[in-house]
Design a protein around this motif. Sequence first.
Motif, PDB file in Angstrom:
ATOM      1  N   LYS A  94      54.992  35.182  39.222  1.00  0.00           N
ATOM      2  CA  LYS A  94      54.306  35.762  37.809  1.00  0.00           C
ATOM      3  C   LYS A  94      56.116  36.647  37.119  1.00  0.00           C
ATOM      4  CE  LYS A  94      52.699  40.370  38.209  1.00  0.00           C
ATOM      5  NZ  LYS A  94      54.473  40.589  37.759  1.00  0.00           N
ATOM      6  N   GLU A  95      55.508  36.594  35.557  1.00  0.00           N
ATOM      7  CA  GLU A  95      56.626  37.279  34.819  1.00  0.00           C
ATOM      8  C   GLU A  95      56.949  38.744  35.311  1.00  0.00           C
ATOM      9  OE1 GLU A  95      58.554  35.557  33.467  1.00  0.00           O
ATOM     10  OE2 GLU A  95      58.146  33.956  34.022  1.00  0.00           O
ATOM     11  N   SER A  96      57.675  39.677  34.483  1.00  0.00           N
ATOM     12  CA  SER A  96      57.357  40.916  35.159  1.00  0.00           C
ATOM     13  C   SER A  96      56.573  41.302  33.773  1.00  0.00           C
ATOM     14  CB  SER A  96      58.999  41.382  34.307  1.00  0.00           C
ATOM     15  OG  SER A  96      59.278  40.797  33.753  1.00  0.00           O
ATOM     16  N   GLN A  97      56.451  42.509  34.240  1.00  0.00           N
ATOM     17  CA  GLN A  97      54.721  43.527  33.365  1.00  0.00           C
ATOM     18  C   GLN A  97      53.887  42.457  32.864  1.00  0.00           C
ATOM     19  OE1 GLN A  97      55.957  46.685  32.648  1.00  0.00           O
ATOM     20  NE2 GLN A  97      57.583  46.277  33.853  1.00  0.00           N
ATOM     21  N   VAL A  98      53.660  41.219  33.422  1.00  0.00           N
ATOM     22  CA  VAL A  98      52.387  40.910  33.179  1.00  0.00           C
ATOM     23  C   VAL A  98      51.384  40.988  35.030  1.00  0.00           C
ATOM     24  CG1 VAL A  98      51.198  38.410  33.991  1.00  0.00           C
ATOM     25  CG2 VAL A  98      53.223  38.810  31.968  1.00  0.00           C
ATOM     26  N   PRO A  99      50.020  41.636  34.803  1.00  0.00           N
ATOM     27  CA  PRO A  99      50.060  42.178  35.940  1.00  0.00           C
ATOM     28  C   PRO A  99      49.105  40.715  36.756  1.00  0.00           C
ATOM     29  CG  PRO A  99      48.487  43.000  33.763  1.00  0.00           C
ATOM     30  CD  PRO A  99      49.111  41.657  33.885  1.00  0.00           C
ATOM     31  N   CYS A 100      49.629  40.671  37.557  1.00  0.00           N
ATOM     32  CA  CYS A 100      49.490  39.344  39.219  1.00  0.00           C
ATOM     33  C   CYS A 100      47.607  39.275  38.777  1.00  0.00           C
ATOM     34  CB  CYS A 100      49.082  40.007  40.600  1.00  0.00           C
ATOM     35  SG  CYS A 100      48.960  39.234  42.206  1.00  0.00           S
ATOM     36  N   PRO A 101      47.308  37.915  38.927  1.00  0.00           N
ATOM     37  CA  PRO A 101      45.768  37.618  38.710  1.00  0.00           C
ATOM     38  C   PRO A 101      44.900  37.977  39.198  1.00  0.00           C
ATOM     39  CG  PRO A 101      47.839  35.663  39.424  1.00  0.00           C
ATOM     40  CD  PRO A 101      48.290  37.216  39.025  1.00  0.00           C
ATOM     41  N   HIS A 102      45.810  38.055  40.883  1.00  0.00           N
ATOM     42  CA  HIS A 102      45.064  39.082  41.885  1.00  0.00           C
ATOM     43  C   HIS A 102      44.373  40.539  41.694  1.00  0.00           C
ATOM     44  CE1 HIS A 102      45.360  35.527  43.657  1.00  0.00           C
ATOM     45  NE2 HIS A 102      45.837  35.293  43.606  1.00  0.00           N
ATOM     46  N   LEU A 103      45.059  41.079  40.718  1.00  0.00           N
ATOM     47  CA  LEU A 103      45.028  43.111  40.009  1.00  0.00           C
ATOM     48  C   LEU A 103      43.698  42.597  40.269  1.00  0.00           C
ATOM     49  CD1 LEU A 103      46.159  44.757  40.668  1.00  0.00           C
ATOM     50  CD2 LEU A 103      47.093  45.131  38.241  1.00  0.00           C
ATOM     51  N   THR A 104      42.623  43.301  40.705  1.00  0.00           N
ATOM     52  CA  THR A 104      41.610  44.218  39.638  1.00  0.00           C
ATOM     53  C   THR A 104      40.969  45.862  39.110  1.00  0.00           C
ATOM     54  OG1 THR A 104      39.953  45.074  42.115  1.00  0.00           O
ATOM     55  CG2 THR A 104      40.071  43.009  41.765  1.00  0.00           C
ATOM     56  N   PRO A 105      40.364  46.348  38.808  1.00  0.00           N
ATOM     57  CA  PRO A 105      40.673  47.692  38.432  1.00  0.00           C
ATOM     58  C   PRO A 105      40.577  48.273  39.577  1.00  0.00           C
ATOM     59  CG  PRO A 105      39.052  46.503  36.958  1.00  0.00           C
ATOM     60  CD  PRO A 105      39.530  45.083  37.760  1.00  0.00           C
ATOM     61  N   LYS A 106      39.665  48.161  40.390  1.00  0.00           N
ATOM     62  CA  LYS A 106      40.178  48.997  41.529  1.00  0.00           C
ATOM     63  C   LYS A 106      41.294  47.797  42.964  1.00  0.00           C
ATOM     64  CE  LYS A 106      34.879  49.289  42.185  1.00  0.00           C
ATOM     65  NZ  LYS A 106      33.405  48.906  43.153  1.00  0.00           N
ATOM     66  N   GLY A 107      42.152  46.983  42.089  1.00  0.00           N
ATOM     67  CA  GLY A 107      43.508  47.288  43.509  1.00  0.00           C
ATOM     68  C   GLY A 107      43.129  45.801  42.987  1.00  0.00           C
ATOM     69  N   CYS A 108      44.485  45.526  44.698  1.00  0.00           N
ATOM     70  CA  CYS A 108      44.116  43.576  45.386  1.00  0.00           C
ATOM     71  C   CYS A 108      42.833  43.963  45.382  1.00  0.00           C
ATOM     72  CB  CYS A 108      45.077  43.929  46.213  1.00  0.00           C
ATOM     73  SG  CYS A 108      46.137  42.203  46.716  1.00  0.00           S
ATOM     74  N   GLY A 109      42.406  41.840  44.867  1.00  0.00           N
ATOM     75  CA  GLY A 109      41.353  41.515  45.162  1.00  0.00           C
ATOM     76  C   GLY A 109      41.284  40.552  46.204  1.00  0.00           C
ATOM     77  N   ILE A 110      42.512  40.856  47.148  1.00  0.00           N
ATOM     78  CA  ILE A 110      42.725  39.840  47.730  1.00  0.00           C
ATOM     79  C   ILE A 110      43.775  40.657  48.930  1.00  0.00           C
ATOM     80  CG2 ILE A 110      42.651  37.579  46.758  1.00  0.00           C
ATOM     81  CD1 ILE A 110      45.294  37.440  46.827  1.00  0.00           C
ATOM     82  N   TYR A 111      43.284  41.643  49.066  1.00  0.00           N
ATOM     83  CA  TYR A 111      44.051  41.988  49.897  1.00  0.00           C
ATOM     84  C   TYR A 111      44.436  41.661  51.370  1.00  0.00           C
ATOM     85  CZ  TYR A 111      46.797  46.913  51.277  1.00  0.00           C
ATOM     86  OH  TYR A 111      47.658  47.455  52.522  1.00  0.00           O
ATOM     87  N   GLN A 112      43.593  41.867  52.215  1.00  0.00           N
ATOM     88  CA  GLN A 112      43.566  41.892  53.413  1.00  0.00           C
ATOM     89  C   GLN A 112      44.162  40.507  53.639  1.00  0.00           C
ATOM     90  OE1 GLN A 112      43.467  43.535  55.502  1.00  0.00           O
ATOM     91  NE2 GLN A 112      41.837  45.086  54.267  1.00  0.00           N
ATOM     92  N   ALA A 113      43.955  39.551  52.374  1.00  0.00           N
ATOM     93  CA  ALA A 113      44.777  37.842  52.691  1.00  0.00           C
ATOM     94  C   ALA A 113      45.954  37.890  52.172  1.00  0.00           C
ATOM     95  CB  ALA A 113      43.343  37.216  52.401  1.00  0.00           C
TER      96      ALA A 113
END
Length: 201
Positions: free
Chosen positions: A31-50
């Motif tokens: 990912k580029e800088s200042q571009v949200p990670c595709p796994h980022l959700t309004p509640k945080g990382c959507g794949i946090y455990q993995a």
Amino acid sequence: MKQRAASLAKTCGGCSACCVALTIDTPELRKESQVPCPHLTPKGCGIYQARFKVCREFLCGWLLFPELDEDWRPDRSGVLILQVALASLPKAYQPAGHGVQLLVTGGEAAVARPGFAEYVVDLVSRGVGVYMTATTPRSLLNEYLQPFAAAGDISGARRTLTHLYRLLTAMQGQKGLLQMLPYFYRLQLEKWRLAAKKYNK
């Protein structure tokens, strides 16, 4: 070990600055800088455990450095602090240990906020290599700020930091060395101006 212990005393909470501000280039995630990670959700990382290894192993300066309080959490301060490896520092700053990079995400207000200039001046006075960036080429701050650190002039340091930040942000959107040369030249002029001012005292 001490830095790991410091990180355990703090938690990211609702902060996801690193998920947006940083460039990531690994086989698993790009990912580029200042571009949200595709796994980022309004509640945080959507794949946090993995989550990927690069994410599991990353610790920002706020987590690493025990002297930074809650006000320095990146989403509150507008500054994502990164540890700079000893080997990548100019030799003059290696005796002080790892360096510090200040990635300003909160605009000019983050640079002007109480505590920012004081922290930078303290690092500079201890010989720590300090960089500032605004998703542009980073600039080593020490030579600009050493006169202010020596004089304990926080207001002068704050004015200089704001000026340097404006020069760095002016580089945003410039592609190629030729387009950026005027800004590098202005940074160098500022360094010469401060050196001349110190010499003429």
